[in-house]
Design a protein around this motif. Structure first.
Motif, PDB file in Angstrom:
ATOM      1  N   ASP A 174       0.818  -1.216  -0.031  1.00 27.28           N
ATOM      2  CA  ASP A 174       0.047   0.145  -0.127  1.00 27.28           C
ATOM      3  C   ASP A 174       0.837   1.290  -0.101  1.00 27.28           C
ATOM      4  O   ASP A 174       1.814   1.484   0.629  1.00 27.28           O
ATOM      5  CB  ASP A 174      -0.868   0.048   1.233  1.00 27.28           C
ATOM      6  N   ALA A 175       0.585   2.290  -0.965  1.00 25.02           N
ATOM      7  CA  ALA A 175       1.435   3.567  -0.965  1.00 25.02           C
ATOM      8  C   ALA A 175       0.836   4.651  -0.103  1.00 25.02           C
ATOM      9  O   ALA A 175      -0.528   4.564  -0.080  1.00 25.02           O
ATOM     10  CB  ALA A 175       1.380   4.096  -2.416  1.00 25.02           C
ATOM     11  N   HIS A 176       1.489   5.205   0.657  1.00 25.35           N
ATOM     12  CA  HIS A 176       0.844   6.188   1.597  1.00 25.35           C
ATOM     13  C   HIS A 176       1.695   7.527   1.224  1.00 25.35           C
ATOM     14  O   HIS A 176       2.961   7.438   1.299  1.00 25.35           O
ATOM     15  CB  HIS A 176       1.398   5.925   3.054  1.00 25.35           C
ATOM     16  N   VAL A 177       0.997   8.609   0.782  1.00 24.95           N
ATOM     17  CA  VAL A 177       1.588   9.837   0.282  1.00 24.95           C
ATOM     18  C   VAL A 177       1.632  10.805   1.405  1.00 24.95           C
ATOM     19  O   VAL A 177       0.531  10.866   2.449  1.00 24.95           O
ATOM     20  CB  VAL A 177       0.832  10.324  -0.855  1.00 24.95           C
ATOM     21  N   GLY A 178       2.558  11.676   1.435  1.00 25.92           N
ATOM     22  CA  GLY A 178       2.523  12.706   2.479  1.00 25.92           C
ATOM     23  C   GLY A 178       3.184  12.192   3.887  1.00 25.92           C
ATOM     24  O   GLY A 178       2.633  12.733   5.089  1.00 25.92           O
ATOM     25  N   VAL A 179       4.016  11.341   3.772  1.00 22.21           N
ATOM     26  CA  VAL A 179       4.681  10.740   4.982  1.00 22.21           C
ATOM     27  C   VAL A 179       5.548  11.625   5.567  1.00 22.21           C
ATOM     28  O   VAL A 179       6.440  12.402   4.807  1.00 22.21           O
ATOM     29  CB  VAL A 179       5.334   9.396   4.578  1.00 22.21           C
TER      30      VAL A 179
ATOM     31  N   GLY B 282      15.951   5.456  16.411  1.00 26.03           N
ATOM     32  CA  GLY B 282      14.562   5.566  16.409  1.00 26.03           C
ATOM     33  C   GLY B 282      13.904   6.601  15.650  1.00 26.03           C
ATOM     34  O   GLY B 282      13.965   7.832  15.931  1.00 26.03           O
ATOM     35  N   LEU B 283      13.672   6.360  14.544  1.00 26.64           N
ATOM     36  CA  LEU B 283      12.760   7.390  13.374  1.00 26.64           C
ATOM     37  C   LEU B 283      11.522   6.837  13.070  1.00 26.64           C
ATOM     38  O   LEU B 283      11.252   5.471  12.722  1.00 26.64           O
ATOM     39  CB  LEU B 283      13.585   7.482  12.417  1.00 26.64           C
ATOM     40  N   SER B 284      10.381   7.503  13.325  1.00 27.13           N
ATOM     41  CA  SER B 284       8.927   6.875  12.982  1.00 27.13           C
ATOM     42  C   SER B 284       8.803   7.508  11.690  1.00 27.13           C
ATOM     43  O   SER B 284       8.934   8.866  11.544  1.00 27.13           O
ATOM     44  CB  SER B 284       8.017   7.435  14.085  1.00 27.13           C
ATOM     45  N   LEU B 285       7.796   6.733  10.723  1.00 26.66           N
ATOM     46  CA  LEU B 285       7.333   7.382   9.642  1.00 26.66           C
ATOM     47  C   LEU B 285       6.023   7.302   9.552  1.00 26.66           C
ATOM     48  O   LEU B 285       5.428   6.349   9.842  1.00 26.66           O
ATOM     49  CB  LEU B 285       7.970   6.465   8.284  1.00 26.66           C
ATOM     50  N   VAL B 286       5.661   8.514   9.801  1.00 23.49           N
ATOM     51  CA  VAL B 286       4.220   8.805  10.254  1.00 23.49           C
ATOM     52  C   VAL B 286       3.415   9.250   8.762  1.00 23.49           C
ATOM     53  O   VAL B 286       3.823  10.152   8.282  1.00 23.49           O
ATOM     54  CB  VAL B 286       4.113   9.931  11.168  1.00 23.49           C
ATOM     55  N   GLY B 287       2.101   8.561   8.800  1.00 25.33           N
ATOM     56  CA  GLY B 287       1.402   9.009   7.633  1.00 25.33           C
ATOM     57  C   GLY B 287       0.576  10.249   7.916  1.00 25.33           C
ATOM     58  O   GLY B 287       0.615  10.888   8.806  1.00 25.33           O
TER      59      GLY B 287
ATOM     60  N   HIS C 225      -2.513  10.971   8.400  1.00 21.85           N
ATOM     61  CA  HIS C 225      -3.430  10.713   9.408  1.00 21.85           C
ATOM     62  C   HIS C 225      -2.788  10.722  10.607  1.00 21.85           C
ATOM     63  O   HIS C 225      -3.504  10.558  11.719  1.00 21.85           O
ATOM     64  CB  HIS C 225      -4.510   9.584   9.209  1.00 21.85           C
ATOM     65  N   GLY C 226      -1.588  10.785  10.798  1.00 25.14           N
ATOM     66  CA  GLY C 226      -1.146  10.867  12.229  1.00 25.14           C
ATOM     67  C   GLY C 226      -0.797   9.557  12.736  1.00 25.14           C
ATOM     68  O   GLY C 226      -0.152   9.363  13.884  1.00 25.14           O
ATOM     69  N   HIS C 227      -0.779   8.552  11.978  1.00 24.97           N
ATOM     70  CA  HIS C 227      -0.468   7.020  12.516  1.00 24.97           C
ATOM     71  C   HIS C 227       0.957   6.560  12.079  1.00 24.97           C
ATOM     72  O   HIS C 227       1.182   6.982  10.843  1.00 24.97           O
ATOM     73  CB  HIS C 227      -1.588   6.114  12.062  1.00 24.97           C
ATOM     74  N   GLU C 228       1.592   5.975  12.858  1.00 20.36           N
ATOM     75  CA  GLU C 228       3.020   5.516  12.409  1.00 20.36           C
ATOM     76  C   GLU C 228       2.952   4.397  11.371  1.00 20.36           C
ATOM     77  O   GLU C 228       1.860   3.422  11.701  1.00 20.36           O
ATOM     78  CB  GLU C 228       3.644   5.063  13.702  1.00 20.36           C
ATOM     79  N   LEU C 229       3.416   4.393  10.342  1.00 17.55           N
ATOM     80  CA  LEU C 229       3.432   3.412   9.427  1.00 17.55           C
ATOM     81  C   LEU C 229       4.651   2.660   9.334  1.00 17.55           C
ATOM     82  O   LEU C 229       4.619   1.376   9.007  1.00 17.55           O
ATOM     83  CB  LEU C 229       3.628   4.082   7.884  1.00 17.55           C
ATOM     84  N   ALA C 230       5.816   3.160   9.598  1.00 19.29           N
ATOM     85  CA  ALA C 230       6.977   2.245  10.041  1.00 19.29           C
ATOM     86  C   ALA C 230       7.948   2.719  10.658  1.00 19.29           C
ATOM     87  O   ALA C 230       7.911   4.028  11.312  1.00 19.29           O
ATOM     88  CB  ALA C 230       7.780   2.116   8.505  1.00 19.29           C
ATOM     89  N   TRP C 231       8.704   1.893  11.305  1.00 21.30           N
ATOM     90  CA  TRP C 231       9.788   2.351  12.561  1.00 21.30           C
ATOM     91  C   TRP C 231      11.182   1.996  11.989  1.00 21.30           C
ATOM     92  O   TRP C 231      11.307   0.624  11.698  1.00 21.30           O
ATOM     93  CB  TRP C 231       9.372   1.627  13.625  1.00 21.30           C
ATOM     94  N   VAL C 232      11.920   2.796  11.893  1.00 16.38           N
ATOM     95  CA  VAL C 232      13.430   2.609  11.662  1.00 16.38           C
ATOM     96  C   VAL C 232      14.229   2.654  12.969  1.00 16.38           C
ATOM     97  O   VAL C 232      14.327   3.867  13.719  1.00 16.38           O
ATOM     98  CB  VAL C 232      13.858   3.613  10.591  1.00 16.38           C
ATOM     99  N   GLU C 233      15.004   1.586  13.504  1.00 20.43           N
ATOM    100  CA  GLU C 233      15.917   1.295  14.403  1.00 20.43           C
ATOM    101  C   GLU C 233      16.814   2.337  14.430  1.00 20.43           C
ATOM    102  O   GLU C 233      17.130   3.260  15.376  1.00 20.43           O
ATOM    103  CB  GLU C 233      16.029   0.038  14.802  1.00 20.43           C
ATOM    104  N   HIS C 234      17.467   2.338  13.164  1.00 18.56           N
ATOM    105  CA  HIS C 234      18.854   3.030  13.099  1.00 18.56           C
ATOM    106  C   HIS C 234      18.889   3.646  11.708  1.00 18.56           C
ATOM    107  O   HIS C 234      18.981   2.819  10.949  1.00 18.56           O
ATOM    108  CB  HIS C 234      20.275   2.256  13.294  1.00 18.56           C
ATOM    109  N   LEU C 235      18.884   4.972  11.759  1.00 21.88           N
ATOM    110  CA  LEU C 235      18.892   5.589  10.444  1.00 21.88           C
ATOM    111  C   LEU C 235      19.981   5.379   9.698  1.00 21.88           C
ATOM    112  O   LEU C 235      20.017   4.981   8.376  1.00 21.88           O
ATOM    113  CB  LEU C 235      19.045   7.289  10.491  1.00 21.88           C
ATOM    114  N   SER C 236      21.312   5.162  10.371  1.00 16.71           N
ATOM    115  CA  SER C 236      22.537   4.689   9.532  1.00 16.71           C
ATOM    116  C   SER C 236      22.587   3.319   9.000  1.00 16.71           C
ATOM    117  O   SER C 236      23.457   2.886   7.968  1.00 16.71           O
ATOM    118  CB  SER C 236      23.685   4.838  10.790  1.00 16.71           C
ATOM    119  N   ALA C 237      21.648   2.576   9.277  1.00 13.33           N
ATOM    120  CA  ALA C 237      21.659   1.134   9.053  1.00 13.33           C
ATOM    121  C   ALA C 237      20.843   0.907   7.673  1.00 13.33           C
ATOM    122  O   ALA C 237      20.882   0.001   7.062  1.00 13.33           O
ATOM    123  CB  ALA C 237      20.823   0.320   9.910  1.00 13.33           C
ATOM    124  N   LEU C 238      20.124   1.972   7.191  1.00 15.14           N
ATOM    125  CA  LEU C 238      19.416   2.034   5.919  1.00 15.14           C
ATOM    126  C   LEU C 238      20.372   2.124   4.832  1.00 15.14           C
ATOM    127  O   LEU C 238      21.421   2.514   4.674  1.00 15.14           O
ATOM    128  CB  LEU C 238      18.333   2.999   5.860  1.00 15.14           C
TER     129      LEU C 238
END
Length: 158
Positions: free
Chosen positions: A26-31, A45-50, A52-65
């Motif tokens: 599912d594609a979420h625009v405006g994250v 700890g980085l939250s990707l929020v949609g 509508h204000g709900h968390e769509l994904a959690w990234v433990e470490h930005l540097s690991a991406l």
């Protein structure tokens, strides 16, 4: 080191909005990326929020991406997290609050209004975070490293 992504894809659309495709396709625009601890642990700890204000994904470490998503998120965060660094205090119009401060930052000279002493947040190791009435947060990496005049003015509010 291989890392499992908490999403399928991340890109900007033609309008410059961040689009996340979740693991279900599912594609979420405006994250919006939001750091859990922007000052004390910016990589953790980085939250990707949609939209509508709900968390769509959690990234433990930005540097690991992988490079692509990491650079895209770093760019989005840089645009969102504007924290100029206070280099010196030039003048303060009064030692009571609210007061107008004339300061030099890493972005140039600026005047701002300090609403109350509570808008100066003390952090560990002599760091400060000062919030103006417009919500701009100025960082002071080490208040003890400021020049004598700046320290003297600042101490009146601490």
């Amino acid at each position: 080191m291989s890392t499992t992504l908490p999403f399928r894809d991340l890109h900007l659309d033609a309008n410059g909005r961040l689009v996340l495709t979740d693991l279900n396709g599912d594609a979420h625009v405006g994250v919006t990326p939001v750091r859990a601890h922007p000052i004390s642990a910016p990589d953790e700890g980085l939250s990707l929020v949609g939209s509508h204000g709900h968390e769509l994904a959690w990234v433990e470490h930005l540097s690991a991406l992988p490079d692509g998503p990491r650079r895209l998120l770093e760019s989005e965060l840089a645009a969102r997290e504007f924290h100029p660094t206070l280099k010196r205090l030039i003048a303060v119009n009064t030692f009571a609050t609210p007061s107008t401060w004339r300061i030099e930052t890493d972005r140039g000279e600026v005047d701002f209004v300090l609403k109350s002493e509570e808008d100066i947040r003390r952090l560990e190791e002599g760091r400060l975070l000062i919030t103006s009435t417009h919500g701009v947060q100025l960082q002071v990496p080490d208040r003890w490293a400021l020049d004598k005049h700046s320290r003297r003015l600042l101490e009146r509010f601490l």
